[in-house]
Design a protein around this motif. Structure first.
Motif, PDB file in Angstrom:
ATOM      1  N   LYS A  20       0.696  -1.075  -0.100  1.00 38.85           N
ATOM      2  CA  LYS A  20       0.166   0.042   0.341  1.00 38.85           C
ATOM      3  C   LYS A  20       1.220   1.247   0.446  1.00 38.85           C
ATOM      4  CE  LYS A  20      -3.724  -1.635   3.185  1.00 38.85           C
ATOM      5  NZ  LYS A  20      -4.297  -1.046   4.695  1.00 38.85           N
ATOM      6  N   LYS A  21       0.511   2.201  -1.119  1.00 40.20           N
ATOM      7  CA  LYS A  21       1.010   3.342  -0.716  1.00 40.20           C
ATOM      8  C   LYS A  21       0.524   4.224   0.058  1.00 40.20           C
ATOM      9  CE  LYS A  21       2.125   5.662  -4.806  1.00 40.20           C
ATOM     10  NZ  LYS A  21       1.746   6.958  -5.439  1.00 40.20           N
ATOM     11  N   ARG A  23      -0.956   7.085   2.933  1.00 44.82           N
ATOM     12  CA  ARG A  23      -0.946   8.223   2.887  1.00 44.82           C
ATOM     13  C   ARG A  23      -1.214   8.897   4.096  1.00 44.82           C
ATOM     14  NH1 ARG A  23      -6.423   8.968   0.363  1.00 44.82           N
ATOM     15  NH2 ARG A  23      -7.019   9.759   1.878  1.00 44.82           N
ATOM     16  N   GLU A  26       2.876   9.981   2.449  1.00 40.32           N
ATOM     17  CA  GLU A  26       2.193  11.763   2.619  1.00 40.32           C
ATOM     18  C   GLU A  26       2.806  12.989   2.740  1.00 40.32           C
ATOM     19  OE1 GLU A  26       0.478   9.313  -1.132  1.00 40.32           O
ATOM     20  OE2 GLU A  26      -0.015  10.835  -1.367  1.00 40.32           O
ATOM     21  N   ARG A  33       8.247  19.834   5.382  1.00 40.00           N
ATOM     22  CA  ARG A  33       7.964  21.282   4.426  1.00 40.00           C
ATOM     23  C   ARG A  33       7.762  22.664   5.112  1.00 40.00           C
ATOM     24  NH1 ARG A  33       5.342  19.340  -0.198  1.00 40.00           N
ATOM     25  NH2 ARG A  33       5.595  16.913  -0.404  1.00 40.00           N
ATOM     26  N   ILE A 191     -21.390  12.985   0.732  1.00 39.93           N
ATOM     27  CA  ILE A 191     -20.420  12.674  -0.282  1.00 39.93           C
ATOM     28  C   ILE A 191     -21.327  10.787  -0.586  1.00 39.93           C
ATOM     29  CG2 ILE A 191     -18.515  12.642  -1.245  1.00 39.93           C
ATOM     30  CD1 ILE A 191     -17.201  13.591   0.490  1.00 39.93           C
ATOM     31  N   GLU A 192     -21.458  11.173  -2.201  1.00 37.74           N
ATOM     32  CA  GLU A 192     -21.504   9.581  -2.861  1.00 37.74           C
ATOM     33  C   GLU A 192     -21.451   8.349  -2.172  1.00 37.74           C
ATOM     34  OE1 GLU A 192     -21.734   9.662  -7.051  1.00 37.74           O
ATOM     35  OE2 GLU A 192     -23.849  10.018  -6.710  1.00 37.74           O
ATOM     36  N   TYR A 193     -19.867   7.852  -1.867  1.00 37.03           N
ATOM     37  CA  TYR A 193     -19.502   7.031  -0.971  1.00 37.03           C
ATOM     38  C   TYR A 193     -20.284   6.267   0.433  1.00 37.03           C
ATOM     39  CZ  TYR A 193     -16.364   9.133   1.498  1.00 37.03           C
ATOM     40  OH  TYR A 193     -15.486  10.417   2.669  1.00 37.03           O
ATOM     41  N   HIS A 211     -16.795   4.507   7.246  1.00 37.67           N
ATOM     42  CA  HIS A 211     -17.458   5.059   5.692  1.00 37.67           C
ATOM     43  C   HIS A 211     -16.749   6.808   6.147  1.00 37.67           C
ATOM     44  CE1 HIS A 211     -17.514   2.275   2.951  1.00 37.67           C
ATOM     45  NE2 HIS A 211     -18.327   1.980   3.637  1.00 37.67           N
ATOM     46  N   ILE A 214     -13.645   8.604  10.088  1.00 38.63           N
ATOM     47  CA  ILE A 214     -12.319   8.209   9.235  1.00 38.63           C
ATOM     48  C   ILE A 214     -12.215   9.102   8.298  1.00 38.63           C
ATOM     49  CG2 ILE A 214     -11.777   5.773   9.852  1.00 38.63           C
ATOM     50  CD1 ILE A 214     -12.176   4.764   6.927  1.00 38.63           C
ATOM     51  N   ASN A 215     -13.159   9.607   7.569  1.00 32.41           N
ATOM     52  CA  ASN A 215     -13.119  10.553   6.812  1.00 32.41           C
ATOM     53  C   ASN A 215     -12.330  12.285   7.502  1.00 32.41           C
ATOM     54  OD1 ASN A 215     -12.390  10.023   3.533  1.00 32.41           O
ATOM     55  ND2 ASN A 215     -13.914   8.409   4.371  1.00 32.41           N
ATOM     56  N   LYS A 300      -4.571  16.868  -2.990  1.00 34.49           N
ATOM     57  CA  LYS A 300      -4.367  15.481  -3.665  1.00 34.49           C
ATOM     58  C   LYS A 300      -4.743  15.096  -4.841  1.00 34.49           C
ATOM     59  CE  LYS A 300      -6.666  13.033   0.790  1.00 34.49           C
ATOM     60  NZ  LYS A 300      -7.675  14.045   1.107  1.00 34.49           N
TER      61      LYS A 300
END
Lengths: 300, 334, 318
Positions: A20-21, A23, A26, A33, A191-193, A211, A214-215, A300
């Motif tokens: 997995k990349k 997140r 990132e 920075r 949101i649609e999800y 859902h 966690i967002n 993003k």
């Protein structure tokens, strides 16, 4: 695809092959920075370390508490880096132990507020309608009271000890958190999800935990750091007016209070706790701002 | 609002070898990679392309509106009626924006300021460029509304009181108040219903003929191109891979990507069992393929395609293409 | 007829708004046979999105019945409805916002399987996820990627895989390709057709894009302001549209041709409000052929030829 089946028979093996990349990675890079944010982080880590190692740096009983009248009001020197206070106690020792109290009460109270306020806000934001109205109006009642006053009322009624203070400050932050979590939840809920989750047969609880919440982490994490700063300030304020941590327990606020009388000729006696409060709040604010920028989804 | 007489020889817009990259700490987005555009006076050019083709960036650069600091115009010339845009001062640019060159964006919902009446928003442009009194400007604003098919009495209403199609008409009215020489329309009807789109396109057609305006119509819809444009430029990965008149492109296309675009369209007259998509994906502007950017998806790919960029070849006075298939011939190789 | 998978009867969805009642879906009825595709077209405000959600009870219908495989959907309780969802799925329009950004492809696709407890064994479940990814054309190396790492076309494939995960009989596709580039649209449409053939699926295809719907559907229903105004098999609708709105809609499509361009029928005016609509023909104010009765009475749906239904006063009267 059959080769894949032969190569990796379990999900674990497959996942090892295709990682997995993260997140988190990132976000962390983005955070790094921001120079001010990194400075804030370092200062804050330093303060936490100091608080953890307080007993090693200075013995609580002999240096922070014990009254030593001949030693009183000594200016900063190599022996007493911040000088001694009006009772002859080493100021640095008191600062270092005071840090423990500030941090513990600060985090504990915010954790309490997050837990209660967060749950209430999530329910209000997700279900909306009457439930939302009822919960939010209750919260509004509490919001009308200034933080300090609410904490004051609780402490005055139930006594000034650490637990009461934590609960008092925690309760005063609860409505604020409920608002933050509520608006985050309301944004995500649309949101649609979330609708997609319902379409595949999720229950409401599953949707909220899996859902929605966690967002919502971004804004919540940022608020946590900023409210911890606020909580520390509130503790100090309460102690300053005598309704917080009582002497002889060292706390930055009550150190300011007791040192006030000697401020004119022995400025160092208030400078040290004042600086401690200032630096802690500043580092938390820088940290909070940095987190907000790093978590900004625009990138993003 | 008199129609201006145009010098027929002059090109309204000339873009030569434009290169624009968005440079950030993490990556370089090669949005525009050597674009040439010529729009003759009174003509409409359709700039056709999909996501990542660089169309919007090109359009913004005409008015030097490319977002800074990331967007950097690395090379190229942009000449507006002979004057170089990239060397103009901010003051000079402000004078042409809205006056000589007007722009219409895709989303009418966000192009209008919700707290001002539509009349005031149209009048704003008039006041700035025509130096007339507020009352006179509002009067002219009413006339503009009538021109785009909205009753003048509605000039005191707010954007939320209008539907999407009407909002876009207001946006067009604002754009046309000062009879610009060049109108840049960036997907102006994509957000609209198809029957409203038909109305708006008809309006745009009428007005551009009346004002003898040149127009840059950015779209991904070849149907709109057939309706409104005189010439077509097909954009892919920041380059113009084919350019020509309507006949050149619709009857005589040469580039494999152009062919792919036409083949992928479902035709309402012929029902096929399978559509013919272009295989593969849009190129990543931060990581463009070597050589010709279309080669990974091309059915006619040759070895040279991954090695070098094809040169621009003129097949006729009006028709040019960038493809290795035409290095030695003008005949169709598709 | 046991061949009918879905029977919608007088379905209504009204919303209460400050000004009155908003009739989003106003008495729509149709039948859908197993294995077929019904296209529902219309412009904004016609109710096509709402009707999709209402059939699946993601939005509770105000009245009317939806009989799916013999079961009246609105009458089921929460538990039964959750179970029924395994049979009826939805593919969303926006490939980004319809996927949870914090879940990998694998997590998104296996979630419905976990919720329905269809395959308790994690490894077997993972094999099913791989199978689904293969069906929709997603490479195996993408198992642990997040939506933001992928383009629109791939993200939409994830949405399709998720919809297929529970082996549904019926899928409502809500503008599944509108947000995608033209060259990718064709890829996704071909994929959906292939899946339909292989798995015997029944589709409702909701879109505003008429050229796409012709390619994809067996029958097409045209909606206007919450009502079904015409329904016919695709070829007939395109060659012989009866309702003036359908005719205008078809002629409004920009044709990618420069020769033999068809005549444009332009509509006047704007769509009327769906709030407290009057019981007259809702299209009358914009219709070029309107006659007095159109502003007095609401036309009913009449079958003017086999399988061709129209709601218009001017049509079907001998």
């Amino acid at each position: 695809m059959d080769e894949a089946v032969k190569k990796y028979t379990t999900r674990k093996e497959f996942f090892k092959q295709y990682k997995k990349k993260s997140r988190l990675q990132e976000t962390w890079n983005r955070f790094l920075r921001n120079k001010m944010a990194v400075i804030g982080l370092f200062i804050f880590i330093f303060i936490v370390l100091v608080a953890i190692t307080a007993p090693i740096i200075a013995n609580y009983d002999t240096e922070a508490i014990k009254i030593n009248v001949p030693n009183r009001l000594k200016a900063p020197s190599t022996e007493h880096i911040f000088g001694t206070d009006e009772m002859g106690r080493d100021i640095m020792a008191r600062i270092v132990h005071g840090a423990r109290i500030s941090l513990v009460v600060g985090f504990a109270s915010v954790a309490l507020a997050l837990f209660i306020g967060g749950a209430l806000g999530a329910i209000a934001g997700y279900y909306g309608g009457k439930i939302d109205d009822v919960i939010m109006r209750c919260m509004d009642v509490f919001l009308c009271l200034p933080d300090v006053l609410l904490a004051l009322a609780i402490v005055a009624a139930f006594g000034t000890n650490l637990v009461n203070m934590t609960i008092a400050i925690g309760l005063s932050f609860t409505p604020k958190f409920s608002r933050v979590v509520r608006s985050a939840v309301m944004t995500v809920r649309g949101i649609e999800y979330v609708e997609a989750a319902r379409a595949i047969g999720s229950t409401n609880t599953h949707i909220i935990t899996n859902h929605v919440l966690i967002n919502c982490f971004g804004p919540i994490v940022v608020q946590v750091t900023l409210y911890v700063a606020s909580a520390i300030l509130t503790i100090s304020a309460l102690s300053f007016i005598g309704l917080g941590i009582q002497a002889p327990i060292p706390e930055w606020g009550n150190m300011l209070a007791s040192g006030r009388a000697y401020m004119r000729d022995h400025a160092y006696i208030v400078m040290a706790p004042g600086l401690a409060i200032f630096v802690t709040i500043l580092s938390l604010n820088l940290l909070g701002d940095g987190l907000r920028d790093a978590l900004d989804p625009r990138l993003k | 609002m008199e129609s201006k007489k145009m010098n027929e020889q002059e090109n309204t817009l000339e873009i030569r070898n434009l290169v624009i990259h968005y440079i950030s700490d993490e990556e370089v987005v090669k949005a525009v990679n050597g674009v040439d555009i010529i729009i003759k006076a009174g003509k409409t050019l359709g700039l056709v392309g999909e996501t990542g083709a660089g169309k919007t960036t090109t359009a913004l650069s005409i008015l030097n509106l490319v977002p800074e600091p990331q967007g950097k115009i690395l090379s190229g010339e942009i000449l507006l009626e002979g004057r170089s845009v990239l060397t103009m001062s901010e003051l000079e640019l402000e004078e042409i924006r809205g006056d000589k060159v007007a722009m219409i964006f895709q989303d009418p919902m966000t192009s209008l300021n919700p707290v001002h009446t539509v009349g005031a928003q149209i009048a704003e442009s008039i006041e700035i460029h025509r130096k007339v009194s507020k009352e006179e400007a509002l009067k002219q604003a009413k006339e503009m509304l009538e021109l785009v098919g909205i009753p003048g009495e509605r000039s005191n209403e707010y954007p939320y009181q209008f539907s999407g199609g009407m909002k876009q008409r207001v946006v067009i009215a604002i754009a046309l108040t000062c009879s610009p020489d060049l109108l840049i329309a960036d997907e102006p009807t994509t957000a609209l219903d198809v029957t409203i789109q038909a109305q708006v396109l008809k309006l745009i057609n009428e007005l551009r003929r009346k004002y003898h305006m040149s127009m840059l119509m950015i779209t991904h819809d070849l149907g709109i191109v057939a309706e409104v444009c005189d010439e077509v430029s097909i954009a892919y990965a920041g380059r113009i891979v084919e350019h020509g008149t309507l006949e050149d492109i619709f009857d005589n296309l040469r580039h494999p990507y152009t062919k792919g675009l036409f083949d992928a369209l479902p035709d309402i007259e012929i029902r096929r069992s399978e559509l013919k998509p272009i295989k593969g994906l849009m190129p990543d502007p931060t990581n463009l393929p070597s050589g010709c950017p279309f080669h990974p998806r091309c059915d006619y790919v040759m070895e040279v395609c991954s090695q070098s960029l094809p040169e621009n070849k003129w097949l006729s006075e009006t028709h040019c293409v960038q493809c290795h298939l035409y290095k030695d011939t003008n005949e169709s190789r598709l | 007829m046991s061949n009918i998978l879905l029977e919608v009867k007088d379905l209504k969805k009204y919303y209460k708004v400050p000004k009155g009642m908003l009739h989003a879906v106003d008495g729509v009825s149709f039948d859908l046979e197993k294995g077929k595709t019904l296209g529902i077209v219309g412009e904004s405000g016609c109710g096509k999105t709402t009707i999709g959600r209402t059939i699946l009870r993601l939005v509770e219908p105000t009245s009317g019945s939806v009989i799916f495989d013999g079961v009246d959907i609105p009458k089921l309780n929460t538990q039964e409805m959750r179970h029924m969802r395994q049979n009826m799925q939805l593919i969303f329009q926006d490939p980004f916002s319809s996927l949870n950004p914090r879940k990998t492809i694998t997590q998104t696709i296996e979630e419905p399987i976990i919720l329905a407890n269809m395959i308790p064994d994690p490894d077997k479940r993972f094999m099913r996820v791989m199978e689904l990814m293969d069906t929709v054309g997603l490479a195996e190396r993408l198992v642990n990627t997040y939506p933001h790492e992928l383009d629109g076309g791939r993200r939409q494939r994830i949405g399709i895989a998720r919809a297929l995960a529970m082996n549904p009989k019926f899928i409502i596709c809500d503008e599944p390709v509108s947000a995608l580039d033209v060259s990718i649209q064709a890829q996704i449409l071909n994929l959906m057709k292939k899946i339909q053939r292989e798995m015997g699926l029944t589709y409702i295809f909701i879109t505003h894009n008429l050229s796409v719907v012709n390619h994809f559907s067996d029958d097409i229903a045209v909606m206007y302001l919450g009502r079904l105004i015409e329904k016919a098999p695709s070829e007939i609708l395109f060659t012989n549209p009866a309702h003036p709105y359908t005719q205008a809609l078809l002629s409004a499509i920009p044709v990618p041709r420069i020769h033999n361009r068809p005549e444009r029928l332009l509509l006047r005016g704007e769509i009327t409000s769906p709030i407290n609509p009057e019981p007259i023909c809702r299209f009358a104010n914009r219709c070029n052929c309107a006659v007095p009765i159109c502003s007095k009475e609401e036309p009913g749906l009449i079958e003017i030829e086999p399988n061709h239904f129209v709601a218009c006063h001017l049509v079907g009267r001998a």
